[in-house]
Design an enzyme around this catalytic site. Sequence first.
Site, short mmCIF file in Angstrom:
data_model
loop_
_atom_site.label_atom_id
_atom_site.label_comp_id
_atom_site.label_asym_id
_atom_site.label_seq_id
_atom_site.Cartn_x
_atom_site.Cartn_y
_atom_site.Cartn_z
N SER A 8 0.86 -1.19 0.00
CA SER A 8 0.00 0.00 0.00
C SER A 8 0.89 1.23 0.00
CB SER A 8 -0.88 0.02 1.24
OG SER A 8 -1.37 1.34 1.43
N HIS A 33 -1.05 -1.29 -4.38
CA HIS A 33 -2.34 -0.98 -3.75
C HIS A 33 -2.40 0.54 -3.53
CE1 HIS A 33 -5.92 -2.02 -1.38
NE2 HIS A 33 -5.52 -1.12 -0.48
N ASP A 35 -4.51 3.57 -2.17
CA ASP A 35 -5.61 3.89 -1.24
C ASP A 35 -6.12 5.31 -1.46
OD1 ASP A 35 -6.01 1.58 0.48
OD2 ASP A 35 -3.97 1.93 1.18
N MET A 37 -8.80 8.18 -0.23
CA MET A 37 -9.64 8.56 0.92
C MET A 37 -10.15 9.98 0.74
SD MET A 37 -7.15 7.14 3.88
CE MET A 37 -6.68 5.42 3.95
N HIS A 67 -8.13 1.20 -4.33
CA HIS A 67 -9.10 0.92 -3.25
C HIS A 67 -9.78 2.25 -2.94
CE1 HIS A 67 -9.60 -0.16 1.31
NE2 HIS A 67 -10.75 -0.01 0.69
N MET A 69 -12.10 4.59 -1.08
CA MET A 69 -12.82 4.83 0.18
C MET A 69 -13.42 6.23 0.07
SD MET A 69 -9.85 3.20 2.60
CE MET A 69 -8.62 3.38 1.32
N MET A 138 -11.49 -6.00 4.98
CA MET A 138 -10.74 -5.02 5.78
C MET A 138 -10.48 -5.61 7.16
SD MET A 138 -10.18 -2.41 3.86
CE MET A 138 -9.30 -1.54 5.15
N ASP A 176 -6.59 -6.61 4.03
CA ASP A 176 -5.99 -5.27 4.06
C ASP A 176 -6.11 -4.66 5.45
OD1 ASP A 176 -5.16 -2.67 3.56
OD2 ASP A 176 -6.82 -2.16 2.22
C1 DX5 Z 1 -6.61 1.48 5.35
C2 DX5 Z 1 -6.04 1.15 3.99
C3 DX5 Z 1 -4.94 0.16 4.03
C4 DX5 Z 1 -3.74 0.59 4.82
C5 DX5 Z 1 -2.79 -0.55 5.00
O1 DX5 Z 1 -7.74 2.27 5.19
O2 DX5 Z 1 -7.04 0.64 3.15
O3 DX5 Z 1 -4.55 -0.21 2.72
O4 DX5 Z 1 -3.08 1.66 4.25
O5 DX5 Z 1 -1.76 -0.10 5.79
P1 DX5 Z 1 -1.10 -0.99 6.94
O6 DX5 Z 1 -0.50 -2.16 6.26
O7 DX5 Z 1 -0.08 -0.05 7.51
O8 DX5 Z 1 -2.19 -1.35 7.90
ZN ZN Z 2 -6.50 -0.30 1.21
#
Ligand code: DX5
Ligand code: ZN
Length: 222
Positions: A8, A33, A35, A37, A67, A69, A138, A176
């Site tokens: 990630s 990956h 992310d 947000m 991903h 969110m 998750m 994840d």
């Molecule tokens: C959380 C993300 C994850 C996160 C994983 O909302 O979707 O992908 O960044 O990070 P670690 O491996 O540090 O938990």
């Molecule tokens: Zn993620």
Amino acid sequence: MEPWIAPSILAADFTRLGEEVRAVLEAGADTIHFDVMDNHYVPNLSIGPLVLQSLRKSGITAHVDAHLMVKPVDRLVGDFIDAGADLISVHPESTEHLHRTLTMMRDAGVKTGLVFNPSSPIDVLSEVLDCVDLVLVMSVNPGFGGQSFIPSSLTKLARIRAIIDQADHDIRLQIDGGIKVDNIGAAAAAGADTFVAGTAIFGSDDYAATIRAMRDAIARAD
Ligand code: DX5
Ligand code: ZN
């Protein structure tokens, strides 16, 4: 299915993002990956399609798993298709019409992912199984890297594994949140085949050694 390690980039050094992505790919990552947000669906703000576009423009051709969110999600799904994502994962809570959102990706030739939070019921999965290429469990509440793995995710993985094994096409099972060398084997034993890790990889001194140790732990779980 071959296990995939998915670093990630949320945990990468953003001042050197291109270099960091190249480094984890050279270290053996199978997919990146990404992310996303929005400070609305989750209480944090990260990166958008422009950043993926820049990575693509700089010559990175690796598989990218976005991903999302964000809520509402549909417009950004279109933007991530255009930016060059290979697979896009959405949370069922982020769209009014999940089937339409997944079909939009499929029609554009992009693989689809469906994400379940620790508190999300999984019954919707059976309704859209035909349109899903990956299920993401998750193992933390979404929004931040560096959180601790929630152990009940293991039973959720096993329940979902039983459902996707009945499908007539291949579906990956991704985990994840809080994944490290010392718990990745348990996730593999519960049925995961695709492993997101942010802090554990980017926070380590030797990305290749960490990814190798993860693969060894997965192999031992077989
Ligand atoms: C959380 C993300 C994850 C996160 C994983 O909302 O979707 O992908 O960044 O990070 P670690 O491996 O540090 O938990
Ligand atoms: Zn993620």
